[in-house]
Scaffold this active site. Structure first.
Site, mmCIF file in Angstrom:
data_model
loop_
_atom_site.group_PDB
_atom_site.id
_atom_site.type_symbol
_atom_site.label_atom_id
_atom_site.label_comp_id
_atom_site.label_asym_id
_atom_site.label_seq_id
_atom_site.Cartn_x
_atom_site.Cartn_y
_atom_site.Cartn_z
ATOM 1 N N CYS A 270 -16.618 -0.872 27.230
ATOM 2 C CA CYS A 270 -16.975 -1.543 28.276
ATOM 3 C C CYS A 270 -15.932 -0.659 29.294
ATOM 4 C CB CYS A 270 -16.146 -2.873 28.429
ATOM 5 S SG CYS A 270 -16.630 -4.911 28.907
ATOM 6 N N HIS B 137 -19.252 -4.996 22.747
ATOM 7 C CA HIS B 137 -17.822 -5.172 21.608
ATOM 8 C C HIS B 137 -18.468 -5.373 20.447
ATOM 9 C CE1 HIS B 137 -14.789 -5.326 25.328
ATOM 10 N NE2 HIS B 137 -15.920 -5.820 26.039
#
Length: 506
Positions: free
Chosen positions: A337, A448
């Site tokens: 991310c 994630h």
């Protein structure tokens, strides 16, 4: 029938409210009760994404798992994600409403209070028992007239309250008795039991302490909970990472993998790396200074709530130079991310969402470019690995996780193909994700939870050394289930459950 409620409040932050809420959810779920967690307001950058794309605190998602129910936004109707010393992004009913300073947030208290009570009412209509977690301490007198997460919630639903003290910190008598004596008579009447948490050693040594608490506090002590070693559950508070940071850097056993995770000031979703930490062949630590960097085999740049500020910090601390030098010496580098965005050539910030600058140069280890957009993307997703460049034998594997970001990244070396999206806030701009170097030593993505996929994690770890097929065999779901059951077992063994049931049901 409207559900019964039980509220867990603490004498301070980190007293153990979150874990005790999870323990109680697990205990009553095992008894066949339809139970669910609730926390009116949470402050954390460690968020979870629900099936509909809404964001809630990681602790409430864990508590939902403990209860055996799907996480929903009603379990945490207000989530504050700190962006700096005085501002937080405000997530209401799972969706971002903008960034507010603390004073502006409290001025909207009446509006947000309705959000809290509506969510709690819906929860009570759906379940038989709702276990409510407080925040900080109910004795923070300066916030008594504006708080929306402690006694205001208990008063609203007339919930019995258990007050938890942390004996590990010391001063547990002052904690518990001082809190009781500072409460108003109305609020003190709601406190129906005390719990002493995190006791090390022979519990019998505190028998006299129990008597003194009950005599002076005029509230029964339901039990003394021991310190539970090696409880492998995701943490929500980044402050706990200090316990996983060491200086100087430790050495691995022969053949082990030395992993460094950069501990950004705004680090987010760091439970991504729990499955790596649980593998016996991995030594993982969090690093926030160049002096403790050492010579890792693997460097991970995790998610962050403020990519640009943390990229500046990375350079100012000398850690960026450490990463580049270590890469030149053979280390691998992975970004997830925000960390993935930092690995690219540049980050464009045309709307000045996180910082005043419109463009920032990245570390340049991946041929990608990221542009921040207004709309945040949040969704659960299943993706398919498109080649074997990162780990042999993984092409075609499907991996699951979630995405939560405002950046749109252009990459010519994608290695993940998105599929089976949940109903998120905004659909992704394209179906591909991730980037990698030609030799697979540097890679990143937005996914994630990637390392919670056992088959991928094991295949990738085996590429570091000549490991046998069975060198890595930890099942992430089994670790979570076992830890939750250990937590519930300890709770049932040391708490007067019969008295607790009387408090709840009568």
């Amino acid at each position: 029938m409207t559900a019964k409620t039980l509220m867990i409040q603490g004498t301070s932050s980190s007293a153990g409210k979150s874990l005790l809420t999870a323990a109680i959810c697990r205990c009553f779920a095992r008894r066949g009760v339809r139970v669910a967690p609730f926390k009116a307001q949470n402050m954390s950058n460690n968020a979870a994404v629900c099936a509909d794309g809404s964001e809630i605190g990681r602790s409430q998602a864990l508590q939902a798992i403990a209860a055996g129910v799907p996480p929903t936004a009603d379990m945490n109707p207000i989530l504050l994600k700190p962006e700096g010393d005085s501002h937080s992004q405000v997530i209401v009913n799972g969706r971002p409403l903008g960034s507010l300073a603390a004073a502006a947030y409290f001025r909207r208290r009446s509006e947000y209070w309705g959000v809290v009570t509506d969510a709690l009412d819906r929860m009570r209509d759906e379940y038989e028992l709702v276990v409510i977690e407080g925040a900080g301490s109910p004795a923070e007198l300066n916030l008594a007239d504006v708080e929306m997460v402690n006694m205001s919630v208990a008063r609203y639903c007339q919930s019995p309250v258990l007050l938890v003290g942390d004996i590990e910190r010391g001063g547990v008598f002052a904690q518990l008795l001082g809190t009781l004596w500072l409460l108003t008579p109305e609020d003190r009447a709601l406190v129906r039991g005390l719990i002493v948490n995190k006791f090390r050693g022979d519990l019998r040594l505190f028998d006299r302490g129990v008597e003194m608490l009950q005599t002076r506090g005029e509230v029964p002590v339901l039990g003394v909970l021991p310190w539970i070693d090696s409880l492998r559950l995701p943490e929500e508070d980044a402050a706990t990472l200090s316990e996983k940071s060491f200086n100087p850097a430790p050495t691995c056993d022969a053949g082990g993998i030395n992993v460094v995770v950069i501990q950004f000031p705004h680090i987010a979703n760091f439970d991504d790396f729990d499955p790596l930490e649980n593998e016996p062949g991995v030594s993982l630590r969090y690093v926030h200074s160049s002096g403790s960097f050492g010579r890792p085999d693997l460097i991970i740049l995790p998610g962050t709530k403020n990519t640009i500020a943390d990229l500046d910090w990375l350079r100012s601390t000398g850690l960026a130079q450490c990463i580049m030098a270590s890469y030149e010496q053979g280390s691998r580098v992975v970004g997830i991310c925000g960390g993935y965005q930092m690995l690219g050539r540049r980050i464009n910030n045309p709307y000045h969402l996180e910082h005043a600058r419109s463009r920032v140069e990245g570390l340049g280890l991946l041929e990608i470019e990221t542009t921040f957009q207004h709309e945040k993307q949040t969704f659960q997703v299943e993706t398919q690995i498109t080649d074997d460049a990162i780990a042999p034998g993984t092409q075609g594997q499907r991996v699951r996780g979630y995405e939560i970001h405002v950046g749109q990244t252009i990459s010519q070396s994608t290695w993940l193909q998105r599929a089976n999206l949940s109903t998120g806030s905004v659909p992704p701009a394209n179906a591909s994700d991730g980037a990698r170097s030609a030799d697979g030593r540097v890679w990143g993505c937005y996914l994630h939870g990637l390392f919670h996929n056992d088959a991928f994690r094991h295949a990738w770890l085996r590429t570091f050394q000549t490991f046998s097929q069975d060198s890595f065999s930890v099942n992430a779901d089994d670790v979570l289930t076992t830890s939750l059951d250990r937590l519930a077992d300890a709770f049932e063994s040391h708490i007067d459950i019969q008295q607790l049931e009387q408090i709840i049901w009568h």
